[in-house]
Structures are given as structure tokens and as C-alpha cells.
Design an enzyme around this catalytic site. Structure first.
Site, PDB file in Angstrom:
ATOM      1  N   SER A  24       0.852  -1.193   0.000  1.00 51.42           N
ATOM      2  CA  SER A  24       0.000   0.000   0.000  1.00 51.42           C
ATOM      3  C   SER A  24       0.886   1.240   0.000  1.00 51.42           C
ATOM      4  O   SER A  24       1.673   1.443   0.934  1.00 51.42           O
ATOM      5  CB  SER A  24      -0.895   0.022   1.235  1.00 51.42           C
ATOM      6  OG  SER A  24      -1.467   1.311   1.373  1.00 51.42           O
ATOM      7  N   HIS A  77      -1.421  -1.347  -4.066  1.00 52.52           N
ATOM      8  CA  HIS A  77      -2.668  -0.950  -3.416  1.00 52.52           C
ATOM      9  C   HIS A  77      -2.684   0.568  -3.256  1.00 52.52           C
ATOM     10  O   HIS A  77      -1.760   1.154  -2.690  1.00 52.52           O
ATOM     11  CB  HIS A  77      -2.765  -1.638  -2.055  1.00 52.52           C
ATOM     12  CG  HIS A  77      -4.061  -1.468  -1.350  1.00 52.52           C
ATOM     13  ND1 HIS A  77      -5.182  -2.219  -1.639  1.00 52.52           N
ATOM     14  CD2 HIS A  77      -4.436  -0.630  -0.348  1.00 52.52           C
ATOM     15  CE1 HIS A  77      -6.180  -1.872  -0.836  1.00 52.52           C
ATOM     16  NE2 HIS A  77      -5.746  -0.890  -0.049  1.00 52.52           N
ATOM     17  N   ASP A  92      -4.814   3.701  -1.812  1.00 48.39           N
ATOM     18  CA  ASP A  92      -5.876   4.060  -0.876  1.00 48.39           C
ATOM     19  C   ASP A  92      -6.421   5.444  -1.188  1.00 48.39           C
ATOM     20  O   ASP A  92      -5.732   6.445  -1.012  1.00 48.39           O
ATOM     21  CB  ASP A  92      -5.329   4.021   0.556  1.00 48.39           C
ATOM     22  CG  ASP A  92      -5.172   2.597   1.061  1.00 48.39           C
ATOM     23  OD1 ASP A  92      -6.150   1.827   0.972  1.00 48.39           O
ATOM     24  OD2 ASP A  92      -4.070   2.254   1.524  1.00 48.39           O
ATOM     25  N   MET A 146      -9.051   8.230  -0.186  1.00 43.95           N
ATOM     26  CA  MET A 146      -9.862   8.645   0.967  1.00 43.95           C
ATOM     27  C   MET A 146     -10.464  10.020   0.690  1.00 43.95           C
ATOM     28  O   MET A 146      -9.781  10.905   0.182  1.00 43.95           O
ATOM     29  CB  MET A 146      -8.983   8.707   2.216  1.00 43.95           C
ATOM     30  CG  MET A 146      -8.282   7.390   2.512  1.00 43.95           C
ATOM     31  SD  MET A 146      -7.427   7.450   4.086  1.00 43.95           S
ATOM     32  CE  MET A 146      -6.529   5.888   4.049  1.00 43.95           C
ATOM     33  N   HIS A 154      -8.559   1.164  -3.706  1.00 43.51           N
ATOM     34  CA  HIS A 154      -9.480   0.976  -2.584  1.00 43.51           C
ATOM     35  C   HIS A 154     -10.162   2.313  -2.338  1.00 43.51           C
ATOM     36  O   HIS A 154      -9.546   3.241  -1.811  1.00 43.51           O
ATOM     37  CB  HIS A 154      -8.653   0.501  -1.379  1.00 43.51           C
ATOM     38  CG  HIS A 154      -9.420   0.372  -0.111  1.00 43.51           C
ATOM     39  ND1 HIS A 154      -8.806   0.196   1.110  1.00 43.51           N
ATOM     40  CD2 HIS A 154     -10.763   0.367   0.140  1.00 43.51           C
ATOM     41  CE1 HIS A 154      -9.726   0.103   2.058  1.00 43.51           C
ATOM     42  NE2 HIS A 154     -10.923   0.214   1.495  1.00 43.51           N
ATOM     43  N   MET A 177     -12.279   4.534  -0.419  1.00 45.02           N
ATOM     44  CA  MET A 177     -12.932   4.819   0.858  1.00 45.02           C
ATOM     45  C   MET A 177     -13.664   6.139   0.678  1.00 45.02           C
ATOM     46  O   MET A 177     -13.212   7.205   1.080  1.00 45.02           O
ATOM     47  CB  MET A 177     -11.863   4.891   1.962  1.00 45.02           C
ATOM     48  CG  MET A 177     -11.313   3.513   2.327  1.00 45.02           C
ATOM     49  SD  MET A 177      -9.713   3.565   3.161  1.00 45.02           S
ATOM     50  CE  MET A 177      -8.640   3.618   1.734  1.00 45.02           C
ATOM     51  N   MET A 193     -11.418  -5.634   5.792  1.00 49.00           N
ATOM     52  CA  MET A 193     -10.623  -4.684   6.584  1.00 49.00           C
ATOM     53  C   MET A 193     -10.340  -5.252   7.971  1.00 49.00           C
ATOM     54  O   MET A 193     -11.266  -5.663   8.686  1.00 49.00           O
ATOM     55  CB  MET A 193     -11.364  -3.352   6.736  1.00 49.00           C
ATOM     56  CG  MET A 193     -11.634  -2.595   5.449  1.00 49.00           C
ATOM     57  SD  MET A 193     -10.178  -2.295   4.443  1.00 49.00           S
ATOM     58  CE  MET A 193      -9.149  -1.359   5.595  1.00 49.00           C
ATOM     59  N   GLY A 231      -8.718   4.473   7.165  1.00 49.81           N
ATOM     60  CA  GLY A 231      -8.433   5.903   7.323  1.00 49.81           C
ATOM     61  C   GLY A 231      -6.961   6.215   7.499  1.00 49.81           C
ATOM     62  O   GLY A 231      -6.512   7.280   7.084  1.00 49.81           O
ATOM     63  N   GLY A 261      -0.585   1.996   9.360  1.00 52.27           N
ATOM     64  CA  GLY A 261       0.172   1.769  10.580  1.00 52.27           C
ATOM     65  C   GLY A 261      -0.636   1.481  11.824  1.00 52.27           C
ATOM     66  O   GLY A 261      -0.117   1.574  12.936  1.00 52.27           O
ATOM     67  N   ASP A 284      -6.747  -6.331   4.545  1.00 52.92           N
ATOM     68  CA  ASP A 284      -6.133  -5.001   4.548  1.00 52.92           C
ATOM     69  C   ASP A 284      -6.155  -4.401   5.948  1.00 52.92           C
ATOM     70  O   ASP A 284      -7.229  -4.150   6.499  1.00 52.92           O
ATOM     71  CB  ASP A 284      -6.922  -4.106   3.575  1.00 52.92           C
ATOM     72  CG  ASP A 284      -6.338  -2.709   3.423  1.00 52.92           C
ATOM     73  OD1 ASP A 284      -5.253  -2.442   3.956  1.00 52.92           O
ATOM     74  OD2 ASP A 284      -6.988  -1.896   2.742  1.00 52.92           O
ATOM     75  N   GLY A 285      -4.949  -4.181   6.488  1.00 54.35           N
ATOM     76  CA  GLY A 285      -4.841  -3.460   7.751  1.00 54.35           C
ATOM     77  C   GLY A 285      -4.033  -4.205   8.791  1.00 54.35           C
ATOM     78  O   GLY A 285      -4.422  -5.287   9.224  1.00 54.35           O
TER      79      GLY A 285
HETATM   80  C1  DX5 Z   1      -6.240   1.766   5.805  1.00 59.38           C
HETATM   81  C2  DX5 Z   1      -5.894   1.426   4.383  1.00 59.38           C
HETATM   82  C3  DX5 Z   1      -4.829   0.410   4.266  1.00 59.38           C
HETATM   83  C4  DX5 Z   1      -3.508   0.855   4.825  1.00 59.38           C
HETATM   84  C5  DX5 Z   1      -2.869  -0.346   5.390  1.00 59.38           C
HETATM   85  O1  DX5 Z   1      -7.246   2.722   5.774  1.00 59.38           O
HETATM   86  O2  DX5 Z   1      -7.028   0.952   3.684  1.00 59.38           O
HETATM   87  O3  DX5 Z   1      -4.670  -0.017   2.925  1.00 59.38           O
HETATM   88  O4  DX5 Z   1      -2.640   1.409   3.887  1.00 59.38           O
HETATM   89  O5  DX5 Z   1      -1.722   0.063   6.029  1.00 59.38           O
HETATM   90  P1  DX5 Z   1      -0.986  -0.865   7.086  1.00 59.38           P
HETATM   91  O6  DX5 Z   1      -0.536  -2.077   6.372  1.00 59.38           O
HETATM   92  O7  DX5 Z   1       0.128   0.004   7.553  1.00 59.38           O
HETATM   93  O8  DX5 Z   1      -2.011  -1.182   8.164  1.00 59.38           O
HETATM   94 ZN    ZN Z   2      -6.626  -0.065   1.702  1.00 59.51          ZN
END
Ligand code: DX5
Ligand code: ZN
Length: 228
Positions: free
Chosen positions: A13, A37, A39, A41, A70, A72, A140, A145, A148, A178-179
Site C-alpha cells: 500500500s 494498493h 488508498d 480517501m 481501494h 474509501m 478490513m 483511514g 500503521g 487489509d490493515g
Molecule cells: C487503511 C488502508 C490500508 C492501509 C494499510 O485505511 O485501507 O490499505 O494502507 O496500512 P498498514 O498495512 O500500515 O495497516
Molecule cells: Zn486499503
């Protein structure tokens, strides 16, 4: 896109990459990653803002990796066409957003890999009716959001239920998680049936992102018993 659904895939990601040096970050994982990936948002569905179609278009010009976007977003339907034109390959919208049937149909019509994402607190029953129309399901294991965050182990039973339903069906739906995925957590989600693993901090927070991808792949394959 024609790879079997049970093959282990690692999807770094870029959320945890240095956005000011994104090209270099992508180049480091390109030889070993299966997807990238991305993200997206909107500051509404989740309390953070990231990137949109112009950045996806720039990434697409830069790498041959499959772009796993992805979304969101509260209103993904307003942007599906823009993401398709920008070069998105796989797209996930959230099942918590209204209009799922129309969104999935539009994604299919645009030639996108069709995915549905499910938040940690959303029950299995919300996604079950849609599984037969998907190419991938994005489970998820953090509240979306931010990168880490700590892995939420309480999601694993739902993940297993989704993976079991996919295995019992006749459609090769990729089960993606994911997460909070790292070498310590990837084994349990692989054992529960996930086969595509998003990792942000564990890849781009590591001194050698390519080695981190390989370590994740090895750990996942060990958990699913892929012979090496
Ligand atoms: C969270 C994202 C994830 C995020 C995962 O909102 O959808 O894709 O980048 O990051 P890590 O692997 O650091 O949890
Ligand atoms: Zn994601």
C-alpha cells in the site's frame, strides 16, 4: 488478472510510502509485488484525505503493476469512470455505501476488477449476498483511514466465514485482507483463507521494501502450505 484466486499475492500500500518520492518507492517493490494498493480517501467516509484519479494516472504511466484502488468514499459512483480512465485495474467500493448493485454493475461495465470492501464492524451478512458478483473481496482488519494501525484479530472469524463461502461457491473470488498485516499477523489471516495481502507500514516502513515483500510472501505461503 487470470491468476488463480488461491495464489498468494502481496499488495504493497503506497499510503506508507514517501508521497514526494512515490516513483522511487514503487520502483523498489515493482519486481516482487503482485499489485499496488492505492488508498483513496475522501475526508467523509473516512477522516482522512489522500489521492484521486490524477495521481492514479501518473502511477499508471510509471509502472506495469496492477493497480488495486481501494475507494474509501461516500460517493464512489461519481468517480468510477475517472478511475477507469486513469488506469485503475482492480477497484473496491465499500459495502457500507448505498447503491451496491448499481456500483458493481457500473464497475463491471467499465471492465474493472470488481471488489467490495467490508469494515471491521460490518457483519458477514452484509457482504454474503454480493459474493457471487465479485472478483475480489477486501476484508478490513483495521478501521480504514490511516496506515500503521494495529491488526484487529477479532475480524478473523468473519474473514474465515467469507473465505469459506467463496470456497463453496463457483466463482474464483480473491479474498484480500487489509490493515495491520505484517510477518506476525499474515499467518493467521492466510490460515483463515485470505490469499491477497495488503501491507503498508510493513513494506514501506521497512529499510528494504522489496525484502519485506518477500518476507511477507514467505510467511503467507508457509501458512497456506505452498511448497517451496
Ligand atoms: C487503511 C488502508 C490500508 C492501509 C494499510 O485505511 O485501507 O490499505 O494502507 O496500512 P498498514 O498495512 O500500515 O495497516
Ligand atoms: Zn486499503
Amino acid at each position: 488478472m487470470t491468476l488463480p484466486a488461491d495464489r498468494v499475492r502481496i499488495a504493497p500500500s503506497i499510503l506508507s510510502a514517501d508521497f514526494a518520492a512515490l516513483g522511487e518507492a514503487i520502483a523498489r517493490v515493482e519486481p516482487v509485488a503482485d499489485l499496488l494498493h492505492v488508498d483513496v480517501m475522501d475526508g467523509h467516509f473516512v477522516p482522512n484525505l489522500t489521492i484521486g484519479p490524477p495521481v492514479v494516472a501518473a502511477i499508471e504511466r510509471h509502472t506495469p503493476l496492477t493497480l488495486d484502488c481501494h475507494l474509501m468514499m461516500t460517493n464512489p459512483g461519481d468517480f468510477l469512470d475517472a478511475f477507469a480512465r486513469a488506469g485503475a485495474d482492480w477497484v473496491s467500493v465499500h459495502v457500507e455505501v448505498d447503491g451496491t448493485a448499481d456500483l458493481l454493475a457500473e464497475m463491471r461495465g467499465l471492465g474493472l476488477g470488481v471488489g467490495l470492501a467490508i469494515n471491521p464492524e460490518t457483519p458477514y451478512e452484509a457482504i454474503e449476498p454480493w459474493l457471487g458478483r465479485l472478483d475480489h473481496v477486501l476484508v478490513m482488519t483495521v478501521h480504514p483511514g490511516f496506515g500503521g494501525q494495529a491488526f484487529m484479530g477479532e475480524v478473523v472469524p468473519k474473514l474465515a466465514r467469507i473465505a469459506d463461502a467463496v470456497a463453496a461457491g463457483d466463482r474464483p473470488v480473491v479474498v484480500e485482507v487489509d490493515g495491520g498485516i505484517d510477518v506476525h499477523t499474515i499467518g493467521q489471516v492466510a490460515a483463515a483463507g485470505a490469499r491477497c495481502f495488503v501491507a503498508g507500514k510493513a513494506v514501506f516502513g521497512a529499510p528494504d521494501p522489496a525484502a519485506a515483500v518477500s518476507d511477507l510472501r514467505r510467511a503467507a505461503e508457509a501458512a497456506v502450505g505452498v511448497p517451496r
